[in-house]
Every structure is written in C-alpha cells, then in structure tokens.
Design an enzyme around this catalytic site. Sequence first.
Site, PDB file in Angstrom:
ATOM      1  N   HIS A   1       0.750  -0.823  -0.018  1.00  0.00           N
ATOM      2  CA  HIS A   1       0.201  -0.018  -0.343  1.00  0.00           C
ATOM      3  C   HIS A   1       0.514   1.560  -0.152  1.00  0.00           C
ATOM      4  O   HIS A   1       0.876   1.707  -1.117  1.00  0.00           O
ATOM      5  CB  HIS A   1      -0.950   0.027   1.031  1.00  0.00           C
ATOM      6  CG  HIS A   1      -1.808   1.037   1.030  1.00  0.00           C
ATOM      7  ND1 HIS A   1      -3.451   1.207   1.082  1.00  0.00           N
ATOM      8  CD2 HIS A   1      -1.291   2.491   1.786  1.00  0.00           C
ATOM      9  CE1 HIS A   1      -3.421   2.426   1.472  1.00  0.00           C
ATOM     10  NE2 HIS A   1      -2.657   3.245   2.089  1.00  0.00           N
ATOM     11  N   GLU A   2       1.641   1.172   0.410  1.00  0.00           N
ATOM     12  CA  GLU A   2       1.894   2.612   0.824  1.00  0.00           C
ATOM     13  C   GLU A   2       3.733   2.751  -0.454  1.00  0.00           C
ATOM     14  O   GLU A   2       3.882   3.759  -0.443  1.00  0.00           O
ATOM     15  CB  GLU A   2       3.157   2.513   2.390  1.00  0.00           C
ATOM     16  CG  GLU A   2       2.442   2.314   3.641  1.00  0.00           C
ATOM     17  CD  GLU A   2       1.307   3.379   3.121  1.00  0.00           C
ATOM     18  OE1 GLU A   2       2.146   4.836   3.641  1.00  0.00           O
ATOM     19  OE2 GLU A   2       0.818   3.051   4.049  1.00  0.00           O
TER      20      GLU A   2
ATOM     21  N   HIS B   1       1.492   4.479  -2.960  1.00  0.00           N
ATOM     22  CA  HIS B   1       2.128   5.619  -2.599  1.00  0.00           C
ATOM     23  C   HIS B   1       2.834   5.896  -3.183  1.00  0.00           C
ATOM     24  O   HIS B   1       2.739   7.448  -4.195  1.00  0.00           O
ATOM     25  CB  HIS B   1       1.372   6.284  -1.079  1.00  0.00           C
ATOM     26  CG  HIS B   1       0.113   6.014  -0.812  1.00  0.00           C
ATOM     27  ND1 HIS B   1      -0.772   6.036  -1.215  1.00  0.00           N
ATOM     28  CD2 HIS B   1       0.027   5.604   0.430  1.00  0.00           C
ATOM     29  CE1 HIS B   1      -2.010   6.273  -0.390  1.00  0.00           C
ATOM     30  NE2 HIS B   1      -1.206   5.648   0.858  1.00  0.00           N
TER      31      HIS B   1
ATOM     32  N   HIS C   1      -5.598   7.560  -1.982  1.00  0.00           N
ATOM     33  CA  HIS C   1      -5.501   6.051  -1.359  1.00  0.00           C
ATOM     34  C   HIS C   1      -6.738   5.494  -1.922  1.00  0.00           C
ATOM     35  O   HIS C   1      -6.987   3.785  -1.324  1.00  0.00           O
ATOM     36  CB  HIS C   1      -5.793   7.347   0.139  1.00  0.00           C
ATOM     37  CG  HIS C   1      -5.714   7.013   0.806  1.00  0.00           C
ATOM     38  ND1 HIS C   1      -5.273   7.741   1.507  1.00  0.00           N
ATOM     39  CD2 HIS C   1      -5.281   5.988   1.709  1.00  0.00           C
ATOM     40  CE1 HIS C   1      -4.546   7.512   3.433  1.00  0.00           C
ATOM     41  NE2 HIS C   1      -4.235   5.780   3.427  1.00  0.00           N
TER      42      HIS C   1
END
Length: 1258
Positions: free
Chosen positions: A282-283, A286, A292
């Site tokens: 997930h990070e 980014h 998001h």
Amino acid sequence: MMKSIDRNVLKEDIINSSVLEKVQNATSVTDKVNVFNTVLADVINKHAPVVNRKIVIRHYKQWYTDDIREAQKSSAFSRKEMEKDTPGVDSYCDEGVVEQYLQDREEVEEELEEFYKTAALGDEPDQNSEAMENLRATREILLSAGLPETELQWLLQGDPGFLPENTGSNRVKRSIQKRFIEANEKRRWTDGVVPYVISDSVTPEGRREIYRAMETYERLTCFRFVPWENVNGVTTNQKLGLDHENYLDFIKGSGCYAFLGNTRRPIGGQKVSCCIGKSCVHEIGHSLGEIHEHQTANPDRFRTIRTDFENIQSDKHSAYRNTSAKEIPNSGNFYYMFREVSLVHKCQDRCSDFPLVCQNEGYLTLVDNKCGCVCIPGLDPDTGCTTVLKGDPKGVQFPGGSYAIPAVSSGCPDESFTIGSRVQVNDGKNQISETYRLPGEVTDTKVEQQFCVKDSPSNDIHWTGGNYCIYRKGGECPAGFSEGFIQYSDHPTESEPNQVSGEIPDGEFGDDTRFEYCCVNTGFSADQELYLPSRKEFALIKRQGKNCQRVRNMHVETMSLVVDNAEGGQTKAAVGGDHPVQRIYTPQNGYSTTFCVYKPAMVDCGDIIELDSVNAEVTISSPKAPELECFWLIKAPPGERLQLDFTDFNITEESGECVDKLEVGYWRRGQPGIKICGKRWDKTIVSINNTIHLRLSTFGDSSSGFTATIKLVRYADLCYAASDRGMTYDGDVSFTRHFEPCLPWAEVSHCEIHPFIKDSFTTILEGNKCRNPHQGTGFQPWCYTKAKNCLRNYCDVCLIGKRFDLSDNCAQLKTDGHCSLKYCAKTCADLYPEPSVPVKASEVSCDAPGPAPDGVPVGVTKPKYAVGESVTYKCNYADYTSKRYCLTSGNWSAMGTSCSECPDGYHLEKQNNQCYYFPNVANTYQEASAFCKEKGNAFVAFPINKKENKYLRKDFTELHMWIGITKEADTFLTAQDKPLTYKKWAKGQPNNYKKSEECVELQKDGKWNDLICNRERHFVCQKPMTSLQDCLDRSDKCSELFAMNPSSCTDFPDFAELRCRFTCGLCDTQKTPLCQVTVSGDPIQLARGSTISDTCGKGYVRVSGNEVRGCTASGVMSGSPLECARSCPKGWIINKDSLYCYRKFKKPTLNSKAQKKCEGLKGTLPTVKDELENDYIQSIKGEGFTWLGMSDAVLQGKWIWADGIPVGWSNWENKVESISKNKDCAVMKDSGTWSSVKCEQKYMFMCKVHLQKFKESS
C-alpha cells in the site's frame, strides 16, 4: 535572479560551526533541535547578503540532508538512543494524519518550486496561499497527534516554513480531489526504475516485508527496484541515466506513511515507513503515485451506501448477514493498483511488438520479465483476456535448475524429474494426518519419504515470490530463496537400517537424517498465484504460519507428517536457518512437516457471455464434476446493468462455514466479489456497472451447484430517470432492497439529508418513501433504515428483485401472527403487499406547467416534458428564478412560490437583511468578482461594522479570504463603490508592498491586509435581501412537515425563512385563526407557527400524545395532548420506546430459577424481537453473560421465547451456536451477540415486565 551558492563553501561553514558537537552536548531532543536551528541561522545570516535568506534555508535543507542523515547516526541524533527515552514508539499508527500532512507539504513544495523559477532578488513567496494555509493546519494536527518527538523531527525535516514554536490549534476542513493516481507527470519514476535504501533502523523482519512488497510489483509491472548508492560522488541514478536524484528511503516509523509519487528531491531521498504485509504494498503504491482510493474500483465510490462497520462491534457483524446462506467478504487484491501504475508509467510501451490487445480491463506489462497480458482472475492471457482460462497458457513449465519437491501418489509432475526415496528408522512415535496420502510407508518406527528431483540446465522460467519451501539440490538454492535444515536423530538397527534409493535432495543420509531446504517468503499466499503446470498433481512444502501458496488452476490439500527423534542418539536433533518444520514435544520429541498437495481443478467450464437488447437473458447451470474452478463473465452494453437471480442454489457449508464457495462480483471486473454458500440464496443482485462475474470453487466430490438467470436491465426500462439517478422519482416504495422499513425523513434531521435542508432538492422527501434528493448522494433512490449512525440502504423502487426471507422459520412466525417485512418478506407477502409495478419512466410525461402564485415559467416551448426535465420559473417582481422537475408520477415537483428573499443556495442573515453565498473555491479577486456577478448579480462580500466582520470571519472558512474592498486612485472603496465606514487593518497595513497591493484580504485573526489582486483566495458573495410581497410557502410540503415536527421552524430557521414563511408564522399571522390550548389549567392562544412544549414529570413516562405541538394555519393544534403514566417501580429501568420495565439481578443463578423469579414478578427473562431491543438490553445489562428468555429444549435448533413465540430475528455469535447439542439455553454476551449454553450453568439475569402489568397489580 538568484545567485549561485557554492555547496562546498556552505558545508564547510556548517562544519566549522561545530554543529554536531553543540547538538551532542544538548540534553533533550527539543534542545538538540533548537541548537541545530540556532547554528543553522548563524550560517545562513553569513550568506544572507548574497541571496535571499529563505532561498538559502531552502537550498541548505536540500543540500545538507545527507550530512543530517550522517548526524542522525551519531549519538546526537541516534534513533535507537532516542527510542530508549520514548516508550511506545511503535504505538502510533494513524496513517491518515501523517499522509494528509505529507500531501499538503508536497503541494507547498510544488508551489515554491514554481515561485522560485521566476523569483527576483528580494521576492517573497505567498505565506498565506491556500497551500500554505492547509500545510499549517495539518502540521498543527500532526504536532498534536501524539507521535514520538523523534518521529516528528524526522517527518518535519525540510518542512517549508516550519518553526518548532509553531504549535497553534487551527483546524481546516477541506475536500481532497479523488484520483486513482497522481496526475502530475513530473511525479513519475523514469523508466519504472525506483532506487532505494533501507535504513539501519528497519528490523530484519521489516526488510523481508519491504523485499516482499517490491517483488510483488516486479512480478506484475515493469517497475524495477534497485539499491541506491553513492560511490565517489557518482550515484546510482547517474549510472542509470535517470533524470533525477531521488530514491526511496525506507525507515522504521511509528506508523505507515509515504510521500505521493516521485518527489524528485535532489538529496536525501523520500522517506517511506512501510510497516508489514499488505500495508507495505500500500505505502509503496503511494510512492509510485497511487491515491488512497486505488482499490475502490467503483468510479462513483462516494455514492456507495454501505453499513459503517466501524460503528458496529466486530462480533455483531453477523447480524447484518443472511441466516440462510453464508456471505463472506473477499479480502481484495491489488489488481487495479498494479494496473494503474503500469498504465501511467507506460509499461505497455516496452512491449510495442506484442501481437494482442488486452481486453476486459486487462493490461499489457512485464509479467515475470516477459511481455504479456495481465487479466482479471479467470481470463486467459494468451487470448488477450477475451476467453475464459480453461487450461495452462502456452509455455508454462517448471523452472529449470537443481531442486527437489515431495513426490505424490501419482509420482512426479513430468519426466524431467527423477524419483528417489529415504527411509529412516526411529523409536516409534511417528504420526500422519488423517488426510495423509503421500507415497511411502509410515509406521510407528519407520518413515519413508519420496522425492521428485530435478537436476537440469536452467531455463528462462524462474521460481516466483510466494510462501513455500522446496528441497535443496546441487549445493545452493534458487535465486530469492534462503537456506535452512532439519537434523533428525534416528535409531536404525541391523535388521531395520536407514535406506536411500534413487535421486534424493541435499542432506546427510547415514545413520541419521538431515534435509536441506530452500524457502521463500516474498509473496502473499492468499492473493498471488504461482504459474506452474496445473494438469497433474504435485506438492510443495508449507511454510510455518502461512497458508499454502495458491497455484493457478489448482486446488490444494494439506497433509502432515510428524517424525520422531530417538532419545540418546548419536546426533542431536536440531533445526537451523529458514526451515518449514515445527517442533512437537508431546507425546513425542519430533518434527512436524506440512505438505501442500495440489490437485488439478476442473477448469474446462465457464464462459464470457454478452447480453444486448436482442439477447437480453441467459440461464447458467454449473456442471456436475469434482474439483470445479469455473468462471463466468457476463457483460451488458456500456451504461446498462445486469440482474442476477438464482433459481437453484446449494453450495456446501458446514457449521456455518463455507466448504465450497461461489464468488459473485458485481462491481468492476477485476474487483473481488462476495463469496456465498448455503442451501438457498433468494436475494436479487443487480450490478453496479455493466458486468457480473461468477466463480464456483468446489472441493472433492462435491454436490454443490447452482442455476442462475441473468437479465439485461436497460436504463430505458427503469421506473426512474437514470440520467438523474432517480432524483425525480416520487413513487410509493418505502422499504429497501433488503426489505428493511424506511424511516420517516422528518425523523432523521440529525443525518446528512433531511427535509429541512434548504439547498438540496429536499422538497421531494415525503413520509418514509424512498428518494434520492441529490445525484451526489446515491446511484438510485434510497432511505435511512436506522436513526443511530444514520444507516441507509438502496431501494429497489422498480421492483426488479424478488422477495426473500431472512429468517428460517417464517412459516411458524406467520402462523403465530408475528410476520415481519424485514425478516419474512416472501412468506408474509400477502400481509405486506408491494405497490403496483411502476411504469417505465420513459413512458411517463408531464403536461406543460402553469404559473406559480408569484411567478411564471419561462421558455416553455412544448406541451409535454419527459421525466427528469425541468422548467425555470421567474419571480414576478425580482430577478430570481427557481426550477420545477417532471416527476415519475407525471406531476411537477412541489412549488409554493417562485420568489424568495435570497436566491437558491444563498444564506439569509436576518441581522443585516443580506444574502450570502460561499462557493468554497479560491480565485483571484477579479475572478471572484465576476463569479459573484454571475451568481445572481451579487458582489464580493465586505463588512460595514464589527459584527459583520466577525460574521464573515467565523461562519464560512478559516482560510484567508477576499473582502469586497479595492483601491481606486489611492482610496479604498467597497464593491459598491462607496468609501469605507468601517476599518480593521492589521498592524502596519495597508503597506502597498511594491506598490502593487490594491485588494484586501480578511486574515484568520479577523484583521485586514492589502494584497496583490492576482493571488487566489476564498471569498463570499453578497447581495441585499429581497422583501417578499406575498406571505406564501415556497414548498407545498410545509404544513405536512410542521405537523410531523413542529420544532422544525425554530430548529431550522433558514428553512423556515426560505421555504415555509407562511406555515412557520413569519408573516401575516393576524390573517389566520389563533389556536386555543390549555396549559396548567389556563387557556392560552397561539398564533400560526407557534409551538408549546410539555413533558412528563419525574417518575412518569409518556404513553401517548406529543411533547411538542404547534399551531397550524387552520387554527388547530398539531398532534394530540401528552398523556403520561407512572413509570416503573423503584429498582426497575424503563424502555421508553417499548414501555417494558427491566430489573437486574447480579447474583449468578440457574436458568430455571431465574425464569421462575421473573414469572413471580409477572414477567419473563428478556425476550428480544428486533435489533433495537437487543441494543437496549445490551446497553443496560452490565458486564458478564446474562440469561435470555429462550430455549430449544423441545426441538433441537428450534428456539422458542419464554412467551411462546418462535425466535425470528436473531443475533447468534455464529451459526454453530444455534444448533449446539446439549446447550438448550442462551445468554447475551457483552458484545450483544448470543451464545447457547447449558441450562445448568449459573449467570446473572434480568426480568422483563410490561408497564401495564404494574398498573394492573396496583
């Protein structure tokens, strides 16, 4: 222009300042930072004459980041040392706060970058820009969020404008634009190459998680992560020819966060606090540019209405699911995230010669370093995702090289493997699992294991990331694997020796046995598949603590083997490295190994089916065969939807858990669906977009199967206008698609949407009918179903879906007279008849509308209007307009008058008789002025006194904003070209900086500052109120709303003033009769719109009537007089909604004695008929299990309440609880869920008695 700065000179000055020594001598972290900033300021002042001071700070903080990083490794800034003084450093995990700060900070950095491109000597950036304001606000939130001080210093390094003393308390609410991926192309990673470093603070486990996440991207995208280094001044980026010097710097943070996209920092990299598992994917997402909402496939996601499970205790979630069929959420995957970053970074350009176009939302990229389509699960990449995958794609084979895997009963996967075996003898406590069927004899004292050994040249097929182990062969593991071993202590004898035959893996195979393993832990076993030959059985070794790795087109079964170790053997039993075994101490001293045995799934089934207006329906039946893995994709034309109904449904479950599964996806094609099982599924499923997919997975010789009918739902056939998402629907359906009764709109005034909102199409809200008053609140008509937490759901207003029962015993409930629409909609259909089948909206029209009492329609050019079309009315005496819409009933939307004191969207401030409109956008002053002029011939608002200045400052936004004051010929004038009669200049203002500040902003402190007019600021539009000539309601629903909620006129003054002036008594009250009412025995008179309140006294409770009543236009009071009765006796608690009294007994008591006690009080143990009552009992019962008044002693699994009524609504913790043998009584747990228990146990209890029983006895 800015002069260049010699970096070496700047660094030398800082080194000479002894910054590290001074910082090291400071005692606290705060002192260290303050000393550091002081020394920095001294150095900057030395260079300030050369260039602008803030530019020096900016460049210093960029250039010297690498020196700061080195300083952090010293004792002065040692993170490990700081953590000793900061307990709980890893306890903070509020990703939202950190990521909002990082996003706002990046916006400021981009703004400054643009500013410095053209900045002249002495130019100052705008410290009050919207980006700066947002950064200040989120920084303050960050500072108060409870992060460890060390973590804050790391996050705040290089923050533009940050000073340690800036710790105010501003809060700014702002909306963030929703995108799948960062739009700024400068934030891309050149050629998909991402350099990285991993901080020493990251634990070995953290490193594994980072590598696992990076490999996940590398498998299914063109991204390649390369270690960053700087060798003799030459960086990895320079060696690779990248156009930036940035890299990812993985740290061990106190939460999970990352900057958005490639920030292109010239020095120091951008930090990523990755956490573990999928959070790390997930990070990194980014960092690659993902916003998001990357996994929310629905493009209208903010209109999706769903239960807010964050407001529901986790063990109560089952209350919201079907009791006749099991529905389990799919954990989701990263399909669309990988797809987005691949497409945006143009991975497809690497494969320009690829012969296929990837369809059905597939994408072209590098798959395991080869060009290929990545398809939604179930489709074949070899056909460009245009057919269902019914076998292995071309070229799939086992990797080459040297290794071994466990043999299975059918032998080895193919001829490239050679079979071998090892027999080891021990003391005699070996064990196998019930399902064990691997080849080789296993007895108490002897174990034979067989192996498939591969020893071939390497090929271009490689083992990919995942969670599994194999045997080592040839002295080393394949790339990406780590080594481990297991050493057994055997006990062979002359008559029973250890034996070896054929090819075997690496190890020692004499009087004792040692196996060498190769294990990988770089994937997600549940979400990623290995691409291996799937048409013949084979096995891998399961990792400890992990699920078996998924293999495409195969099903898996686990088998376990425990091998005992001899006591007192020559070689001590041991394990080491990365191994897959678990030590077993009792009853033997052995090692347990679990094998994942993969069986070919039957995949020659399923299809892609396209429906259209000619072929508008299809029936699908699942095949009868073992080990099914079938996939169907049904497609409608773009813009249409699909309806799915099961005519036969039986998917095996045991004890409430799915054995086989049917996945139903009705969002985007690559988005996982819900997984369902059970003996029936009565709900109709309607797709959100234009596809539905089905995946049936059965295991073993299963009898599971289904027959389903899928129909095309054409927008032209709907009973509402699809173009406005049902905003103009005004039909009679008053229950949701799940048959939950709708709440009256007037009773949910605490929720987002209710009839008393003045700036939405809320005049359509009527009774408890399903509506969609704004296109932004839903896909179709909906309603609230529960006042608490404002829960809501969509309505099937066109009656597309069929009725279904939620409860399993509806027939008995109906017989006993306890039917419920929510739980027994099908069985009780005769008692709850549906409205007549609605007419298609396309077949409805409205006649041309007539005039309003104070206005006329303009531009009416045709006799008929379609549903959803509107007509504009113009006020007879003011330049105001309003709209009426053609509704699905063939009527026009409600309108009392067309004139209003303020235009639609404006707020009336009665204190000064002015109308205000806040557009919530930032513009230059000229743009703001033009906007207001167009918005009803208004002007930019300005204050003429202290009260108005305060009003503008407090009521609209906390950001700096324009006020309608400009300078003409050295004189400040209002937007109405009048001299100022009120002034509130800040100290030193106006100063006409650079002789170019001709506009005025209202600062956060309420003071004025002159400013360049081309800055962007928020603003408010203003215009004088129009005095109405008639006393009329603008809505014809006012009298109805007032009767339902007389307090609405005072609770919602804007609504009263702008919608219901007549009903609320704001004009001409002398022209309607007064209401006569008695208060405390005295008669009084009330004018129209006036209200009177009454309450029951202490010790009394309301039994009927209304606490608030209002005077209507007819001179009759609304509602009825309040009637009260004496409340429950002392020691009892009253439920004011049901008028039942409850008394708690804390002493643990047998169920029979508790029930007898309650009967003696003319009551029972608590009976629970619905969710509201369950919530109430939970709220008053206290801690600990509490008896419920229910039993299944007469017939196992058939629960009856103490009052003789069969249990309808239920809240069992799980389905097993309702069918447990020898547990004939039930309790409520602290969570509110129910659990079956033995009646002989003792628990505290409550008695439930209706208030009327006390009245009868007295």
